[in-house]
Design a protein around this motif. Structure first.
Motif, short mmCIF file in Angstrom:
data_model
loop_
_atom_site.label_atom_id
_atom_site.label_comp_id
_atom_site.label_asym_id
_atom_site.label_seq_id
_atom_site.Cartn_x
_atom_site.Cartn_y
_atom_site.Cartn_z
N SER A 1 10.23 -3.93 3.87
CA SER A 1 8.90 -3.75 4.61
C SER A 1 8.78 -2.33 5.00
CB SER A 1 8.73 -4.69 5.72
OG SER A 1 7.33 -4.63 6.26
N VAL A 2 7.94 -2.07 6.21
CA VAL A 2 7.92 -0.77 6.71
C VAL A 2 7.99 -0.95 8.23
CG1 VAL A 2 6.50 0.50 4.94
CG2 VAL A 2 5.43 -0.81 6.90
N LYS A 3 8.69 0.16 8.93
CA LYS A 3 8.55 0.18 10.24
C LYS A 3 7.37 -0.04 10.94
CE LYS A 3 11.30 2.47 14.02
NZ LYS A 3 10.36 2.63 15.09
N PRO A 4 7.38 -1.38 12.13
CA PRO A 4 6.11 -1.64 12.50
C PRO A 4 5.55 -0.30 13.66
CG PRO A 4 7.85 -2.84 13.39
CD PRO A 4 8.50 -1.95 12.18
N ASP B 1 0.88 -1.21 0.05
CA ASP B 1 0.03 -0.05 -0.14
C ASP B 1 1.01 1.47 0.23
OD1 ASP B 1 0.91 0.14 2.47
OD2 ASP B 1 -0.94 0.03 3.72
N GLY B 2 2.25 1.06 0.04
CA GLY B 2 2.92 2.10 -0.32
C GLY B 2 3.17 3.26 1.07
N LYS B 3 2.49 2.75 2.27
CA LYS B 3 2.35 3.58 3.45
C LYS B 3 3.63 3.11 4.43
CE LYS B 3 -2.55 4.29 3.49
NZ LYS B 3 -3.63 4.01 4.40
N GLY B 4 4.14 4.09 5.32
CA GLY B 4 5.18 3.56 6.24
C GLY B 4 6.52 4.15 5.90
N ALA B 5 7.24 3.99 6.92
CA ALA B 5 8.71 4.41 6.91
C ALA B 5 9.51 3.21 6.40
CB ALA B 5 9.23 4.94 8.30
N PRO B 6 10.21 3.31 5.08
CA PRO B 6 10.64 1.69 4.56
C PRO B 6 11.90 1.25 5.53
CG PRO B 6 11.72 3.93 3.67
CD PRO B 6 10.34 4.63 4.64
N LEU B 7 11.76 -0.03 5.46
CA LEU B 7 12.61 -0.67 6.51
C LEU B 7 13.00 -1.97 5.69
CD1 LEU B 7 13.37 -1.83 9.45
CD2 LEU B 7 11.32 -2.99 9.45
N LEU B 8 14.42 -2.39 5.86
CA LEU B 8 15.11 -3.53 5.45
C LEU B 8 15.22 -4.42 6.60
CD1 LEU B 8 16.71 -4.89 3.56
CD2 LEU B 8 18.65 -3.86 4.35
N VAL B 9 14.61 -5.54 6.36
CA VAL B 9 14.79 -6.45 7.43
C VAL B 9 15.49 -7.73 7.16
CG1 VAL B 9 13.33 -8.08 8.82
CG2 VAL B 9 12.34 -6.13 8.04
N LEU C 1 15.26 1.33 -2.01
CA LEU C 1 14.67 2.02 -0.85
C LEU C 1 14.79 3.37 -0.85
CD1 LEU C 1 15.56 -0.13 2.16
CD2 LEU C 1 13.54 -0.09 1.17
N PRO C 2 13.75 4.27 -0.50
CA PRO C 2 13.94 5.69 -0.33
C PRO C 2 14.86 6.05 0.78
CG PRO C 2 11.41 4.93 -0.39
CD PRO C 2 12.22 3.75 -0.17
N ASN C 3 15.39 7.08 0.60
CA ASN C 3 16.33 7.52 1.83
C ASN C 3 15.71 8.58 2.57
OD1 ASN C 3 19.32 7.39 2.76
ND2 ASN C 3 19.22 9.47 2.08
N GLN D 1 18.38 3.88 11.97
CA GLN D 1 17.68 4.62 10.92
C GLN D 1 19.09 4.93 10.15
OE1 GLN D 1 15.92 8.64 11.38
NE2 GLN D 1 14.54 8.10 9.61
N VAL D 2 18.99 4.85 8.56
CA VAL D 2 20.19 4.86 7.77
C VAL D 2 19.92 6.14 7.02
CG1 VAL D 2 21.43 3.78 6.00
CG2 VAL D 2 20.71 2.56 8.03
#
Length: 300
Positions: free
Chosen positions: A195-198, A130-138, A280-282, A268-269
């Motif tokens: 993903s996105v930050k939970p 859905d494109g919502k949220g702060a991008p996250l690499l797990v 990922l977006p920065n 956070q990077v």
């Protein structure tokens, strides 16, 4: 018509003093485990009633509460699981059934919103639809208790979206299977996905369980987390979470699911080149979480 004969175990007529013994004595089942469980249920239930001495009105209120709890259940909402969760029973059952050897990843509750048959993705895929949220690499590794990588392990993951809802709670709003996916570890036991930050979110609180929490002056929130089921052939599967350390509800999870070992390190990077390389977006967030699987029957 001949009346059935009573045996000594029937213990005669029901009184306040012998109530549990009389009820238990009427059971004639040959199922030893069922008899053991029901005898304990009856004894504890009768002891509870004798301790609190409910009025007729209080007893009826309890019956009505259980009735409403059943009536609100649907294919996507299990109010009895919520009740078990919020009273700490789910976590206690989980603890009893998941006594792991030292070093194995600890488990926690499954929760009511797991969905089977989530899509399978290659490592590196993005499960946020859905494109919502702060991008996250797990990312992380799956190993055994000796530190050896477990290749081909499956990780079934799911989480809420930025608004604090699972996809099944917002049919027609979120894409189906949003923030769900199954990944397989590589030869070195590694996995990674986007993903996105939970975020923290409330359990459904518009029903009987929510009313009960309100009467107990408790909040309905779960701290931010990502669900995982991790398994591989020859190992005991685990159901667990990774929690965000900066969540305000980390120490007051309404379902008591937090364990210290499951609190992950989210960072956070701010690195445009790395972000571009990862797709990922920065800036973006990253979290590393390793899972340790034990062999069946392993103890210690």
């Amino acid at each position: 018509m001949t009346a059935p004969a009573f045996t000594p175990e029937d213990t005669g007529y029901f009184t306040e003093e012998n109530s549990a013994d009389v009820v238990i004595g009427r059971m004639k089942t040959d199922d030893a485990r069922f008899r053991e469980v029901m005898s304990a249920v009856i004894r504890h239930l009768h002891a509870l009633v004798k301790e609190v001495e409910p009025t007729q009105a209080e007893w009826m209120a309890a019956i009505e509460f259980l009735t409403r709890t059943g009536q609100i259940c649907t294919d996507w909402r299990q109010e009895y699981i919520l009740l078990s969760d919020t009273l700490g029973v789910s976590m206690l059952v989980d603890a009893i059934n998941n006594r792991k050897p030292s070093g194995a990843t600890e488990t926690t509750v499954l929760g009511p919103f797991y969905v089977s048959d989530a899509p399978r993705y290659d490592n590196g895929a993005d499960i946020c639809l859905d494109g919502k949220g702060a991008p996250l690499l797990v990312r992380g590794r799956v190993t055994d208790t000796g530190g050896r990588p477990v290749a081909g392990a499956l990780l079934d993951v799911w989480q809420t979206n930025e608004d604090g809802f699972y996809d099944v709670q917002q049919k027609g709003v979120q894409p189906d299977m949003n923030l769900r996916g199954v990944f397989r570890t590589d030869a070195e036991g590694r996995y990674w996905f986007r993903s996105v930050k939970p975020r923290f979110y409330p359990i459904p609180s518009d029903g009987p369980v929510g009313q009960l929490l309100d009467r107990m002056a408790r909040h309905p929130y779960r701290p931010a987390h990502i669900h995982f089921i991790v398994g591989a052939e020859g190992y005991e599967p685990i159901t667990t979470h990774i929690f965000s350390p900066d969540c305000p509800y980390l120490h007051s999870d309404t379902v008591f699911g937090v364990k210290e070992s499951l609190i992950a390190d989210y960072r956070q990077v701010d690195d445009p080149e790395q972000a571009a390389r990862l797709g990922l977006p920065n800036p973006f967030w990253t979290v590393e979480s390793d899972f340790v699987l034990a062999r069946p029957g392993a103890v210690g």
